[in-house]
Scaffold this active site. Structure first.
Site, mmCIF file in Angstrom:
data_model
loop_
_atom_site.group_PDB
_atom_site.id
_atom_site.type_symbol
_atom_site.label_atom_id
_atom_site.label_comp_id
_atom_site.label_asym_id
_atom_site.label_seq_id
_atom_site.Cartn_x
_atom_site.Cartn_y
_atom_site.Cartn_z
ATOM 1 C CD GLU A 224 2.447 -1.864 -25.981
ATOM 2 O OE1 GLU A 224 1.378 -1.918 -26.592
ATOM 3 O OE2 GLU A 224 3.442 -2.552 -26.297
ATOM 4 C CE1 TYR B 24 -7.570 5.935 -27.268
ATOM 5 C CE2 TYR B 24 -9.003 7.250 -28.659
ATOM 6 C CZ TYR B 24 -8.050 6.264 -28.519
ATOM 7 O OH TYR B 24 -7.569 5.613 -29.622
ATOM 8 C CB ALA C 123 -1.059 5.575 -33.992
#
Length: 142
Positions: A98, A23, A77
């Protein structure tokens, strides 16, 4: 002035320390600062929201009707599990993109299925913070 809601889901409050090899080292605050600077340049207004709770995310989406022109969402998640978030996006009928920091398609197979993508106008995956910035730029131009 266009108003864009930016939603970040569970564990994104841990960015910067959570699996930086996946990340990156930017914190959520760093990302939000970049988004606020970009929004100012693009002359759009943004509101950032993060929650680890599915219900709070659903509530935020539901309350966005007639207040926001677009939604940028990293459901984290919940991408792979939440029919409730999917249904909320569908119900408010606000153009949504998204976004994922990592390339979910190069990771575990369970991450390859998104419940959210089918009710969004697009998905950006694997471009780090640039995914958010690209989505913001897109919405500023439509």
């Amino acid at each position: 002035m266009k108003k864009i809601l930016i939603i970040n889901g569970p564990n994104l409050n841990l960015l910067g320390t959570r699996e930086p090899e996946i990340y990156g080292k930017l914190t959520l605050n760093d990302i939000e600062t970049q988004l606020k600077n970009k929004a100012e340049q693009l002359r759009v207004e943004i509101e950032c929201f993060q929650s680890n709770s599915e219900g709070e995310i659903v509530d935020k989406i539901s309350s966005a009707r007639n207040k926001f022109d677009a939604i940028i969402i990293n459901p984290a998640a919940y991408t792979h599990t939440s029919v409730a978030i999917r249904d909320a996006i569908s119900a408010v009928a606000i153009a949504s993109i998204e976004v994922h920091i990592s390339n979910v398609y190069s990771r575990e197979e369970f991450r390859h299925k998104s419940f959210i993508a089918p009710v969004c106008i697009g998905q950006i995956s694997g471009l780090g913070v640039n995914g958010y910035l690209l989505a913001l730029e897109y919405f500023s131009n439509i």
